[in-house]
Design a protein around this motif. Sequence first.
Motif, PDB file in Angstrom:
ATOM      1  N   ALA A  56      36.300  39.784  49.885  1.00 50.96           N
ATOM      2  CA  ALA A  56      37.434  40.262  49.083  1.00 50.96           C
ATOM      3  C   ALA A  56      36.989  41.387  48.149  1.00 50.96           C
ATOM      4  CB  ALA A  56      38.041  39.108  48.291  1.00 50.96           C
ATOM      5  N   PHE A  57      35.793  41.242  47.565  1.00 45.81           N
ATOM      6  CA  PHE A  57      35.278  42.308  46.699  1.00 45.81           C
ATOM      7  C   PHE A  57      35.086  43.597  47.486  1.00 45.81           C
ATOM      8  CE2 PHE A  57      31.958  44.890  44.849  1.00 45.81           C
ATOM      9  CZ  PHE A  57      32.379  45.001  43.538  1.00 45.81           C
ATOM     10  N   THR A  85      33.064  34.316  38.196  1.00 42.77           N
ATOM     11  CA  THR A  85      32.859  35.687  37.740  1.00 42.77           C
ATOM     12  C   THR A  85      32.086  36.450  38.798  1.00 42.77           C
ATOM     13  OG1 THR A  85      30.783  35.177  36.632  1.00 42.77           O
ATOM     14  CG2 THR A  85      32.783  34.989  35.312  1.00 42.77           C
ATOM     15  N   ILE A  86      32.200  37.767  38.747  1.00 48.71           N
ATOM     16  CA  ILE A  86      31.473  38.636  39.669  1.00 48.71           C
ATOM     17  C   ILE A  86      30.444  39.434  38.887  1.00 48.71           C
ATOM     18  CG2 ILE A  86      31.619  40.573  41.290  1.00 48.71           C
ATOM     19  CD1 ILE A  86      34.511  39.736  41.830  1.00 48.71           C
ATOM     20  N   ALA A 105      33.487  49.329  35.237  1.00 48.51           N
ATOM     21  CA  ALA A 105      34.589  48.643  35.905  1.00 48.51           C
ATOM     22  C   ALA A 105      34.587  47.175  35.510  1.00 48.51           C
ATOM     23  CB  ALA A 105      34.458  48.772  37.423  1.00 48.51           C
ATOM     24  N   LYS A 106      35.764  46.559  35.608  1.00 47.56           N
ATOM     25  CA  LYS A 106      35.914  45.120  35.378  1.00 47.56           C
ATOM     26  C   LYS A 106      36.311  44.483  36.701  1.00 47.56           C
ATOM     27  CE  LYS A 106      37.426  45.504  30.602  1.00 47.56           C
ATOM     28  NZ  LYS A 106      38.494  45.206  29.643  1.00 47.56           N
ATOM     29  N   TYR A 107      35.801  43.276  36.903  1.00 49.15           N
ATOM     30  CA  TYR A 107      36.070  42.552  38.145  1.00 49.15           C
ATOM     31  C   TYR A 107      36.748  41.230  37.825  1.00 49.15           C
ATOM     32  CZ  TYR A 107      32.202  45.725  39.231  1.00 49.15           C
ATOM     33  OH  TYR A 107      31.386  46.817  39.326  1.00 49.15           O
ATOM     34  N   VAL A 122      40.286  39.487  44.764  1.00 49.57           N
ATOM     35  CA  VAL A 122      39.538  40.251  43.767  1.00 49.57           C
ATOM     36  C   VAL A 122      40.356  41.451  43.338  1.00 49.57           C
ATOM     37  CG1 VAL A 122      37.483  41.682  43.382  1.00 49.57           C
ATOM     38  CG2 VAL A 122      37.270  39.527  44.633  1.00 49.57           C
ATOM     39  N   ILE A 123      40.347  41.706  42.029  1.00 51.58           N
ATOM     40  CA  ILE A 123      40.922  42.930  41.469  1.00 51.58           C
ATOM     41  C   ILE A 123      39.795  43.673  40.762  1.00 51.58           C
ATOM     42  CG2 ILE A 123      42.514  43.917  39.759  1.00 51.58           C
ATOM     43  CD1 ILE A 123      44.298  41.443  40.224  1.00 51.58           C
ATOM     44  N   ILE A 124      39.708  44.967  41.020  1.00 49.35           N
ATOM     45  CA  ILE A 124      38.773  45.836  40.311  1.00 49.35           C
ATOM     46  C   ILE A 124      39.626  46.758  39.442  1.00 49.35           C
ATOM     47  CG2 ILE A 124      36.970  47.588  40.487  1.00 49.35           C
ATOM     48  CD1 ILE A 124      36.310  46.491  43.290  1.00 49.35           C
TER      49      ILE A 124
END
Length: 126
Positions: A56-57, A85-86, A105-107, A122-124
Amino acid sequence: MTILGLGTDIVNIKRIEKILKKNKKNFIDKILHSKEKKGKKITAEYLSKKFSAKEAFSKALGTGIGKVIQFNEIIIINKSNGKPTIQIEKKAEKRVLKKLKVNKAKYFISISDDYPFALATVIISK
């Protein structure tokens, strides 16, 4: 918050069970970072959730696995409250940020499983 990428992946845990029967050590080493192995009993369910999260990432990144980042460079760790967490290996993070064309960036990640499936989104963002 500006969304830079969104990715979702679903994995059939039965497929991972079959892979583990054939080639357990190599597959685990390919998928998991050492931080994800430490003190963990690595089951097909555990590995399926990590695999799904990392896929997904890579989809949120827009590259898939291999071009910019490898599975074992993405670290999925749960906080003490259970929230996943990533983290990204330092050497890989430079490549990820370059691909995203940002300095930081935030993950965000959500992982779920209900045998025989594991799912991650996943949202970046920046």
